[in-house]
Scaffold this motif. Structure first.
Motif, short mmCIF file in Angstrom:
data_model
loop_
_atom_site.label_atom_id
_atom_site.label_comp_id
_atom_site.label_asym_id
_atom_site.label_seq_id
_atom_site.Cartn_x
_atom_site.Cartn_y
_atom_site.Cartn_z
N PHE A 461 30.76 12.83 -2.55
CA PHE A 461 31.52 13.85 -3.29
C PHE A 461 31.09 15.25 -2.90
CE2 PHE A 461 27.69 13.74 -5.75
CZ PHE A 461 27.58 15.01 -6.32
N ALA A 462 29.79 15.43 -2.65
CA ALA A 462 29.27 16.76 -2.33
C ALA A 462 29.57 17.14 -0.88
CB ALA A 462 27.76 16.81 -2.58
N SER A 463 29.50 16.18 0.01
CA SER A 463 29.70 16.50 1.42
C SER A 463 31.13 16.95 1.72
CB SER A 463 29.34 15.28 2.29
OG SER A 463 30.21 14.20 2.03
N ARG A 464 32.04 16.73 0.78
CA ARG A 464 33.43 17.13 0.98
C ARG A 464 33.70 18.56 0.52
NH1 ARG A 464 35.05 11.30 -1.52
NH2 ARG A 464 34.86 10.08 0.41
N ARG A 465 32.71 19.20 -0.10
CA ARG A 465 32.90 20.56 -0.60
C ARG A 465 32.60 21.59 0.50
NH1 ARG A 465 32.46 21.76 -6.58
NH2 ARG A 465 31.78 23.80 -5.79
N PRO A 466 33.35 22.68 0.52
CA PRO A 466 33.09 23.70 1.55
C PRO A 466 31.79 24.47 1.33
CG PRO A 466 34.79 24.44 0.02
CD PRO A 466 34.53 23.00 -0.30
N ASP A 467 31.25 24.44 0.10
CA ASP A 467 29.99 25.15 -0.16
C ASP A 467 28.78 24.24 -0.09
OD1 ASP A 467 30.80 23.76 -2.40
OD2 ASP A 467 30.50 25.41 -3.82
N VAL A 468 28.93 23.09 0.57
CA VAL A 468 27.81 22.20 0.88
C VAL A 468 27.82 21.98 2.38
CG1 VAL A 468 26.80 19.92 0.55
CG2 VAL A 468 27.96 21.06 -1.37
N LYS A 469 26.76 22.35 3.05
CA LYS A 469 26.66 22.18 4.50
C LYS A 469 25.93 20.87 4.80
CE LYS A 469 29.20 24.58 4.91
NZ LYS A 469 30.48 24.58 5.63
N THR A 470 26.53 20.09 5.69
CA THR A 470 26.04 18.74 5.98
C THR A 470 25.64 18.63 7.45
OG1 THR A 470 27.43 17.78 4.25
CG2 THR A 470 26.68 16.30 5.98
N TYR A 471 24.46 18.04 7.68
CA TYR A 471 23.96 17.82 9.03
C TYR A 471 23.47 16.38 9.12
CZ TYR A 471 23.84 22.89 8.53
OH TYR A 471 24.19 24.18 8.28
N GLN A 472 23.86 15.66 10.18
CA GLN A 472 23.43 14.27 10.28
C GLN A 472 23.18 13.87 11.73
OE1 GLN A 472 26.34 11.26 9.13
NE2 GLN A 472 28.04 12.69 9.46
N THR A 473 22.29 12.89 11.88
CA THR A 473 21.95 12.36 13.19
C THR A 473 23.06 11.44 13.68
OG1 THR A 473 20.86 10.39 12.30
CG2 THR A 473 19.50 12.37 12.58
N ASP A 474 22.96 11.03 14.93
CA ASP A 474 23.76 9.91 15.43
C ASP A 474 23.21 8.62 14.81
OD1 ASP A 474 25.24 11.62 17.05
OD2 ASP A 474 23.85 11.40 18.75
N ASP A 475 23.89 7.52 15.05
CA ASP A 475 23.39 6.24 14.57
C ASP A 475 21.98 6.01 15.11
OD1 ASP A 475 25.87 5.92 13.47
OD2 ASP A 475 26.57 4.42 14.91
N LEU A 476 21.07 5.61 14.23
CA LEU A 476 19.68 5.40 14.64
C LEU A 476 19.57 4.18 15.54
CD1 LEU A 476 17.85 6.10 11.25
CD2 LEU A 476 18.15 7.67 13.19
N LYS A 477 18.77 4.31 16.58
CA LYS A 477 18.56 3.21 17.53
C LYS A 477 17.47 2.26 17.07
CE LYS A 477 21.60 5.06 20.27
NZ LYS A 477 22.97 4.48 20.32
#
Length: 630
Positions: A461-477
């Motif tokens: 729900f939070a990651s869809r808001r414009p005032d929440v910045k999201t950073y994520q890795t690629d799939d972990l090996k």
């Protein structure tokens, strides 16, 4: 006096011989208590003459001597009356069936005890000479002294334990401890009400918890009372907490609309917006020196109230005492008190595959007290007994954090990426508007009260808001296990002169992750964003909690702060995500984006601000993590 107490004790046995079994709440456990224990109520006199109300449960079997297990509480030791029994003794029925003398005490100034109550009462200054000066340590000492000298068939060994506020009183027993005190277990102990527990996190008021708690607990009593005589609590009918607190507006409106002058501690908090002598005096951690009893501190990784306290009590004892002091830390996948109040196999939407709480009670907690109070068994508990979620398994470590760990850094990147490689870009940032009139909710959905599940809940729900910045890795090996501290290191700017920052560490499940079966909640686990750790920080305290500083509008500023430790495995095929936001409402009070005493803000002070989170070579925002080497 011992002979007198024994006479009284025998008389109480006769009076209670036919006590109603159902008075304690009915059921098999209640019957066991009344069949095997006799209750006494006593006022124990402290060194300054005040008397503290104490309920004592003694085993009817007097063929042996017993250790004493004590809990001191501000929440009442009821039921009151020597013919009315608790439905359970100790933290769980294992204690009652093992056989101990159980002691419960209303702390000074609460319920039936005399004196004045002080929240998280400060310790006496070192070197205090007065023989009548008191703090919670002296009250504990005087109580133990009376117990071991007067209770029949005690073996001279005392243990203390308690969860939450009673956990604080457990911690407070350690400075200048009575020689008979052999084992102490602070569990989710209230420890630091400005930096990490309950009412404040990193200088940010946890508005919802503080308001809800103090509306009842904070209202004074005119004289010693039992719970049924308390009539002056402040009751508020909240159906949607986000809507309610947003409509209330600035903090000052809560006092005007509800508290008036009836809740002193709320006024104290509002009058002390910075980490001054008021808050510093309440911090018990510096006083945990020259510890003599064995200590086992217990906490939950997902404790919404006192995750900070358990970890910091352990660390303070470890740092400030010789290695010969027995200092054990137990951390599990638990909500507040979940190690005693659940089986610990599930929490929120997560299934841990084993009954972690049952294991703890049978294999960790009871053996600890049996060894130190009865001389039973062997003491082979490790320094740290940690349940690591994700991989869902117990680990034994010789230190915490474990020695075989490596600090690594997750760097924010362009296009929402996250990696272990530092950015090489120039002039790279994410920009958005943080508006206190439309704050980011702490949890999805509608809730009347703060939930405990938000600590582990889905963050989609939070990651869809414009005032929440999201950073994520690629799939972990491969699997990555984190065991220990986290350090957020943000480079940010604001168009205002103050800002709060929320950093969340999240486990993103694969898109094909199976749903549970059965699935009564209709969960969609593919792509689930499980919160592993989140923490907020008030930016004006970035250099000092005592002396806040404004931001210079538009200037890149480093904001660095630690988050409570974690124990979690990000499995192969999952992703590591970090979310950054500036509001977490109504869990935390709103920042007006203006450098000021927020406790005195009015509604007109709250304005939107343009935020930037930088991820460039000279301003590399990141999260430092502690990785367990397999």
């Amino acid at each position: 006096m011992k002979r007198t107490l024994l006479t009284i004790y025998l008389a109480v046995i006769c009076c209670n011989l036919f006590a109603q079994r159902a008075a304690a709440g009915g059921g098999e456990n209640a019957k066991y208590i009344t069949d095997n224990y006799t209750k006494m109520e006593k006022y124990i006199t402290m060194r300054d003459g005040k008397k503290l109300f104490t309920a004592i449960y003694l085993p009817k079997d007097q063929t042996q001597k017993y250790g004493i297990v004590m809990t001191r509480t501000p929440y009442n030791v009821g039921p009151y009356g020597e013919d009315k029994y608790k439905p359970m003794l100790g933290q769980n029925m294992l204690f009652a069936k093992e056989g101990y003398i159980f002691v419960y005490q209303d702390v000074r100034g609460r319920y039936m005890s005399e004196g004045d109550f002080v929240n998280v009462r400060p310790q006496l200054p070192a070197g205090t000479k007065s023989k009548t000066a008191i703090d919670e340590s002296t009250d504990t000492y005087d109580t133990i002294d009376w117990l071991v000298k007067n209770l029949p068939n005690n073996n001279g060994k005392v243990g203390i334990l308690g969860i939450s506020y009673p956990g604080f009183y457990s911690t407070a027993s350690l400075p200048n401890a009575h020689p008979a005190l052999k084992a102490v277990s602070p569990q989710a102990p209230v420890t630091e009400w400005f930096k990490g527990d309950d009412f404040h996190h990193k200088g940010v008021l946890f508005e919802m918890d503080a308001f809800a708690f103090l509306g009842g607990f904070g209202v004074p009593r005119p004289k010693p009372v039992t719970p049924d005589q308390v009539k002056n609590t402040i009751r508020v009918n909240v159906k949607d907490n986000y809507k309610f607190y947003l409509e209330q507006g600035a903090l000052s409106n809560l006092k005007k609309n509800f508290f008036g002058d009836s809740v002193k501690f709320w006024d104290d908090m509002m009058n002390h917006p910075n980490y001054d002598a008021f808050w510093q005096g309440m911090n018990i951690l510096p006083h945990l020196t020259k510890v003599k009893p064995a200590v086992m501190t217990v906490g939950g990784f997902f404790d919404a109230e006192d995750a900070y306290g358990a970890q910091e009590v352990y660390k303070a004892i470890e740092k400030q005492n010789p290695q010969s002091v027995k200092n054990t830390l137990v951390l599990g996948p638990w909500f507040h008190g979940g190690w005693e109040r659940s089986e610990g196999d599930t929490f929120g939407d997560q299934n841990f595959g084993t009954k972690t709480s049952t294991f703890y009670r049978e294999n960790i907690e009871l053996p600890f007290f049996n060894y130190y109070l009865k001389g039973k068994g062997t003491m082979d508990l490790p320094e740290a007994y940690i349940f690591v979620t994700g991989s869902n398994e117990w680990h034994k470590f010789n230190t915490w954090p474990p020695k075989n760990t490596t600090e690594k850094t997750l760097y924010f990147q362009q296009n929402g990426k996250l990696s272990f490689t530092a950015p090489t870009y120039s002039d790279s940032f994410d920009q958005y508007v943080s508006d206190p009139a439309a704050p980011v909710p702490y949890q999805d959905g509608i809730q009347a009260r703060r939930t405990r599940e938000y600590m582990i809940d889905d963050q989609r729900f939070a990651s869809r808001r414009p005032d929440v910045k999201t950073y994520q890795t690629d799939d972990l090996k491969e699997d990555i296990t984190l065991t220990g501290p986290l350090l957020a290191d943000l480079f940010a700017s604001t168009s205002g002169t103050d800002a709060d920052f929320v950093v969340k560490l999240i486990d993103v499940f694969p898109d094909d992750f199976p749903n549970p079966s059965p699935n009564p909640k209709g969960l969609v686990m593919g792509g689930y964003q499980m919160l592993v750790r989140g923490e907020i920080f008030r930016g004006k305290f970035r250099n000092s909690y005592e002396k806040p500083e404004p931001f210079e509008p538009g200037k890149i500023t480093e904001v660095k702060y630690d988050l409570p430790d974690v124990g979690h495995t990000f499995k192969k095929g999952h992703r590591i995500m970090i979310q950054v936001q500036n509001t977490w409402f109504p869990l935390a009070d709103r920042n007006p984006n203006k450098f000021m005493n927020i406790n005195q803000a009015i509604d007109a002070d709250f304005k939107p601000a343009t935020m930037r989170i930088f991820h460039e070579k000279t301003a590399p925002s990141s999260l430092k993590i502690t990785v367990l080497e397999q």
